[in-house]
Design a protein around this motif. Sequence first.
Motif, PDB file in Angstrom:
ATOM      1  N   LEU A 188      48.383 -41.747  12.782  1.00 16.41           N
ATOM      2  CA  LEU A 188      49.518 -42.652  12.954  1.00 16.41           C
ATOM      3  C   LEU A 188      49.468 -43.335  14.316  1.00 16.41           C
TER       4      LEU A 188
ATOM      5  N   VAL B 167      49.829 -43.638   5.564  1.00 15.96           N
ATOM      6  CA  VAL B 167      49.123 -42.395   5.881  1.00 15.96           C
ATOM      7  C   VAL B 167      49.950 -41.225   5.369  1.00 15.96           C
ATOM      8  N   GLU B 168      49.313 -40.318   4.613  1.00 13.53           N
ATOM      9  CA  GLU B 168      50.054 -39.173   4.075  1.00 13.53           C
ATOM     10  C   GLU B 168      49.138 -37.964   3.931  1.00 13.53           C
ATOM     11  N   SER B 169      49.737 -36.793   4.030  1.00 12.15           N
ATOM     12  CA  SER B 169      49.062 -35.527   3.767  1.00 12.15           C
ATOM     13  C   SER B 169      49.207 -35.202   2.290  1.00 12.15           C
TER      14      SER B 169
ATOM     15  N   LEU C 247      47.295 -35.981  10.781  1.00 15.60           N
ATOM     16  CA  LEU C 247      48.077 -37.132  10.338  1.00 15.60           C
ATOM     17  C   LEU C 247      48.724 -37.848  11.526  1.00 15.60           C
ATOM     18  N   ARG C 248      49.310 -37.093  12.432  1.00 17.69           N
ATOM     19  CA  ARG C 248      49.977 -37.716  13.584  1.00 17.69           C
ATOM     20  C   ARG C 248      48.963 -38.433  14.485  1.00 17.69           C
TER      21      ARG C 248
ATOM     22  N   TRP D 236      54.284 -43.422   7.449  1.00 16.41           N
ATOM     23  CA  TRP D 236      54.142 -42.079   6.887  1.00 16.41           C
ATOM     24  C   TRP D 236      55.294 -41.848   5.916  1.00 16.41           C
TER      25      TRP D 236
ATOM     26  N   ASP E 222      56.137 -39.157   4.409  1.00 22.19           N
ATOM     27  CA  ASP E 222      56.710 -37.821   4.617  1.00 22.19           C
ATOM     28  C   ASP E 222      57.359 -37.317   3.338  1.00 22.19           C
TER      29      ASP E 222
END
Length: 239
Positions: free
Chosen positions: A143, A74-76, A139-140, A151, A153
């Motif tokens: 998760l 998962v990523e922004s 995102l959090r 993540w 990050d």
Amino acid sequence: MTVTASLPDARRELLSLVGRTPLARIAADLPGPHPGFWAKLEGLAAGGMKARAAVSMLLGARERGELLPGAPVVESTSGTLGIGLAFAGQALGHPIVLVGDRELEPSMRQLLRSHGVRLEIADRPAAQGGWQAARLTLLRDLLAELPGAYWPDQYNNPDNTAGYASLAAELAVQLDHLDILVCSVGTGGHSAGLIGPLRRHWPALRLIGVDATGSTIFGQPASARIRPEHRVQSGLPGG
């Protein structure tokens, strides 16, 4: 909200498609005069330039045991890293869940989804921190709902910058001399990952960072950003 993602089969042979992109000498007329420059055509590689960083971050996490086989990532992203992560996920067997925001262009949304990722969109900026803070909040939440999710990050991950060592090595072989390196700047990952190794070859090398009008990265007041509808992942070395 429940998020599910299918588990793709790993296809590690795809990793051979990362990098080894050509250089092109640009001498065509542009709006301003110029003596010509070299462009590293990263858009010709599968996953674009950001595939280097994406593969580096996922492999690093796997080696440390932070990312288990088949676990979701998962990523922004504002788009380009998402393409790289989609490629890395296909190669290494990880479903990719990306968090964008309302300013993500429709063409980029369509492109990301065509690569098989799940795309979640933050629909309003946070009162403090704007769109980035809104993306990180979403995102959090993801998760917490995806067991074993990882993540990368990108903003704080040293494997992000380390992923561009291969790009620096290619430039050092392809060019006899380099005076000025021009990089687009978002997270700063590829500019930071390139300038150190390249200055070992050319100590006087200058770095020039470029971003769109309206970005706050270089201290400009925030405003609407002017972007082309179709981005080209190229430049020297650009992205």
